[in-house]
Enzyme design. Structure first.
Site, PDB file in Angstrom:
ATOM      1  N   HIS A  17       0.861  -1.201   0.000  1.00  0.00           N
ATOM      2  CA  HIS A  17       0.000   0.000   0.000  1.00  0.00           C
ATOM      3  C   HIS A  17       0.891   1.242   0.000  1.00  0.00           C
ATOM      4  O   HIS A  17       1.397   1.648   1.044  1.00  0.00           O
ATOM      5  CB  HIS A  17      -0.907   0.012   1.238  1.00  0.00           C
ATOM      6  CG  HIS A  17      -1.916   1.121   1.220  1.00  0.00           C
ATOM      7  ND1 HIS A  17      -3.245   0.911   1.506  1.00  0.00           N
ATOM      8  CD2 HIS A  17      -1.793   2.449   0.949  1.00  0.00           C
ATOM      9  CE1 HIS A  17      -3.892   2.056   1.414  1.00  0.00           C
ATOM     10  NE2 HIS A  17      -3.030   3.016   1.086  1.00  0.00           N
ATOM     11  N   HIS A  19       1.594   5.332  -1.725  1.00  0.00           N
ATOM     12  CA  HIS A  19       1.239   6.501  -2.545  1.00  0.00           C
ATOM     13  C   HIS A  19       2.537   7.170  -2.993  1.00  0.00           C
ATOM     14  O   HIS A  19       3.355   7.563  -2.147  1.00  0.00           O
ATOM     15  CB  HIS A  19       0.432   7.511  -1.733  1.00  0.00           C
ATOM     16  CG  HIS A  19      -0.859   6.955  -1.208  1.00  0.00           C
ATOM     17  ND1 HIS A  19      -2.057   7.089  -1.877  1.00  0.00           N
ATOM     18  CD2 HIS A  19      -1.137   6.239  -0.087  1.00  0.00           C
ATOM     19  CE1 HIS A  19      -3.015   6.479  -1.185  1.00  0.00           C
ATOM     20  NE2 HIS A  19      -2.484   5.957  -0.093  1.00  0.00           N
ATOM     21  N   LYS A 103      -9.055  -0.704  -6.304  1.00  0.00           N
ATOM     22  CA  LYS A 103      -9.149  -0.020  -5.018  1.00  0.00           C
ATOM     23  C   LYS A 103     -10.516   0.607  -4.859  1.00  0.00           C
ATOM     24  O   LYS A 103     -10.968   1.344  -5.736  1.00  0.00           O
ATOM     25  CB  LYS A 103      -8.063   1.066  -4.943  1.00  0.00           C
ATOM     26  CG  LYS A 103      -8.032   1.836  -3.634  1.00  0.00           C
ATOM     27  CD  LYS A 103      -7.618   0.937  -2.493  1.00  0.00           C
ATOM     28  CE  LYS A 103      -7.848   1.584  -1.132  1.00  0.00           C
ATOM     29  NZ  LYS A 103      -6.865   2.583  -0.788  1.00  0.00           N
ATOM     30  N   HIS A 140     -10.608   0.851   1.354  1.00  0.00           N
ATOM     31  CA  HIS A 140     -10.440   1.819   2.440  1.00  0.00           C
ATOM     32  C   HIS A 140     -11.621   1.594   3.368  1.00  0.00           C
ATOM     33  O   HIS A 140     -12.758   1.934   3.034  1.00  0.00           O
ATOM     34  CB  HIS A 140     -10.410   3.254   1.904  1.00  0.00           C
ATOM     35  CG  HIS A 140     -10.253   4.266   2.999  1.00  0.00           C
ATOM     36  ND1 HIS A 140      -9.066   4.886   3.271  1.00  0.00           N
ATOM     37  CD2 HIS A 140     -11.142   4.720   3.924  1.00  0.00           C
ATOM     38  CE1 HIS A 140      -9.226   5.689   4.319  1.00  0.00           C
ATOM     39  NE2 HIS A 140     -10.476   5.611   4.730  1.00  0.00           N
ATOM     40  N   HIS A 178      -4.797  -0.748   5.656  1.00  0.00           N
ATOM     41  CA  HIS A 178      -4.405   0.052   6.827  1.00  0.00           C
ATOM     42  C   HIS A 178      -5.370  -0.087   8.002  1.00  0.00           C
ATOM     43  O   HIS A 178      -6.015   0.879   8.414  1.00  0.00           O
ATOM     44  CB  HIS A 178      -4.204   1.526   6.465  1.00  0.00           C
ATOM     45  CG  HIS A 178      -5.315   2.162   5.641  1.00  0.00           C
ATOM     46  ND1 HIS A 178      -6.630   2.093   5.981  1.00  0.00           N
ATOM     47  CD2 HIS A 178      -5.269   2.872   4.485  1.00  0.00           C
ATOM     48  CE1 HIS A 178      -7.336   2.754   5.081  1.00  0.00           C
ATOM     49  NE2 HIS A 178      -6.530   3.233   4.162  1.00  0.00           N
ATOM     50  N   ASP A 253       1.227   2.773   3.526  1.00  0.00           N
ATOM     51  CA  ASP A 253       0.342   3.920   3.292  1.00  0.00           C
ATOM     52  C   ASP A 253       1.133   5.224   3.353  1.00  0.00           C
ATOM     53  O   ASP A 253       0.591   6.276   3.713  1.00  0.00           O
ATOM     54  CB  ASP A 253      -0.831   3.955   4.284  1.00  0.00           C
ATOM     55  CG  ASP A 253      -1.981   4.814   3.779  1.00  0.00           C
ATOM     56  OD1 ASP A 253      -1.959   5.216   2.607  1.00  0.00           O
ATOM     57  OD2 ASP A 253      -2.891   5.095   4.574  1.00  0.00           O
ATOM     58  N   HIS A 257       2.807  14.729   1.347  1.00  0.00           N
ATOM     59  CA  HIS A 257       2.183  16.019   1.012  1.00  0.00           C
ATOM     60  C   HIS A 257       3.238  17.100   1.228  1.00  0.00           C
ATOM     61  O   HIS A 257       4.041  16.994   2.171  1.00  0.00           O
ATOM     62  CB  HIS A 257       1.003  16.322   1.940  1.00  0.00           C
ATOM     63  CG  HIS A 257      -0.185  15.465   1.700  1.00  0.00           C
ATOM     64  ND1 HIS A 257      -1.099  15.696   0.702  1.00  0.00           N
ATOM     65  CD2 HIS A 257      -0.614  14.339   2.332  1.00  0.00           C
ATOM     66  CE1 HIS A 257      -2.046  14.764   0.734  1.00  0.00           C
ATOM     67  NE2 HIS A 257      -1.766  13.926   1.710  1.00  0.00           N
TER      68      HIS A 257
END
Ligand code: OTD
Ligand code: ZN
Ligand code: ZN
Length: 352
Positions: A17, A19, A103, A140, A178, A253, A257
């Site tokens: 998992h 990003h 997903k 999720h 998660h 996860d 940012h």
């Protein structure tokens, strides 16, 4: 007293998992994951989201270009499910080896999920198809009803969404992503042995509880979704991850940012752990006296659930430790702050 191991060699881990975004952010964060991992499930919540096989191919090409020609790291692509997802497109992507999984984000549950599924009954035809072809569904696991307390959204999801889904689709392979609660741990233990339910567990949910988010002041860099829960839930997650049970595996996860998007009046959710992913887990397993279970969690259980071979090579961790690096520059105008930046970790990956 037995002597503590100073080195630990395990099969190369995978991240089930992850990003990594796109553009300059992708080019900044991807090398940190690629040097540790064999493979990673690449999450599709871009703006706009990766909703089709064609878009996943384009995204994979961007990742491969950023990796360069000699990279051994393999991105495993996912499609972002919407109310309009076409079962034929998903099946084609799976059979052609483009897509590993689909997903499902309940609409508005987390970052960039506005195009997510508004009502699960709308995607039953897609789920039927995925069940028929053996394609995993990654969820999720939070309800989005704003009347449900934010700390209860996972436990309510387990009862109101996941249990009925398991009843309706008895052979669909599902990963509850998660997990953050003892209720999440319990349902995975209940259905894990039949091979149809598993869960990823992040490093940060093993390390922080909800009080840490407010320790001495509000800490935007510890804000993520699902939000960290009470201490009893963190302890349940630590027992699950270090148990060696095959239905629990590594999924960071890691969600970068720009610092400015976190340190603001309405900060984004997401914790960036990719810089030291395996070292964070090693720290937890060491504290729990379970270093002998790290390889199963990080490198064996995930491939087994997905029907893949473990990575052929190994990595070695050393107890020499490290101080977690300072900010990661993205493109001169933005930077990302790693989880536990400036703090000491007991382990480091050898050869770095
Ligand atoms: N949670 N942030 C993000 C995604 C996850 O729910 C998640 O998977 C993100 O920024 O993409 C977050 O807090
Ligand atoms: Zn999520
Ligand atoms: Zn995520």
């Amino acid at each position: 007293m037995t002597e503590q191991p100073q080195r630990l060699t395990i099969r190369r881990p995978d991240d089930w998992h992850l990003h990594i975004r796109t553009g300059a952010m992708l080019r900044a964060v991807l090398p940190l994951s690629a040097r540790q991992l064999g493979r990673a499930i690449i999450m599709p919540n871009l703006v706009p989201p990766v909703t089709t096989t064609e878009k996943a191919m384009a995204y994979r090409a961007e990742i491969q270009e950023a990796l360069g020609s000699d990279a051994r790291f393999q991105p495993l692509m996912t499609a972002y499910m919407t109310d309009g997802t076409d079962p034929d497109d998903i099946e084609r992507g799976f059979r052609d080896g483009v897509l590993t999984a689909v997903k499902l984000y309940p609409q508005n549950a987390t970052t960039n999920s506005a195009a997510g599924v508004s009502d699960i009954t709308k995607v039953y035809p897609v789920l039927e198809r995925m069940q028929a072809i053996g394609m995993p569904l990654l969820m999720h696991g939070e309800v989005t009803d704003k009347t449900v307390d934010v700390f209860d959204r996972e436990a309510v999801f387990v009862e109101l969404v996941l249990r009925p889904l398991l009843d309706r689709f008895p052979t669909l392979k599902i990963v509850m992503e998660h997990i953050t609660t003892e209720e999440g741990v319990a349902i995975v233990r209940q259905h894990g042995p039949s091979g149809r339910l598993a869960a990823t567990i992040t490093a940060h949910h093993l390390m922080i509880n909800r009080s840490d988010i407010f320790a001495g002041g509000i800490r935007p860099h510890l804000y993520c979704l699902p939000i960290a829960k009470r201490e009893k839930h963190r302890l349940a997650l630590r027992r699950a991850a270090t148990s060696g049970e095959p239905w629990f595996f590594l999924g960071t996860d890691s969600a970068p940012h720009p610092i400015g998007a976190k340190e603001t009046a309405c900060g984004c959710a997401g914790i960036f752990t990719a810089a030291t992913a395996i070292e964070l887990y090693a720290q937890v397993f060491d504290q729990e006296g379970a270093l002998d279970k790290l390889e199963a969690f990080a490198s064996l259980n995930g491939p087994r659930f997905y029907g893949l071979e473990p990575n052929p090579d190994t990595i070695t961790l050393e107890r020499s430790g490290q101080t977690v690096r300072d900010v990661l520059d993205v493109d001169g105008s933005a930077a990302v702050l790693p989880f536990l930046s400036g703090e000491r970790l007991d382990w480091r990956m050898a050869g770095e």
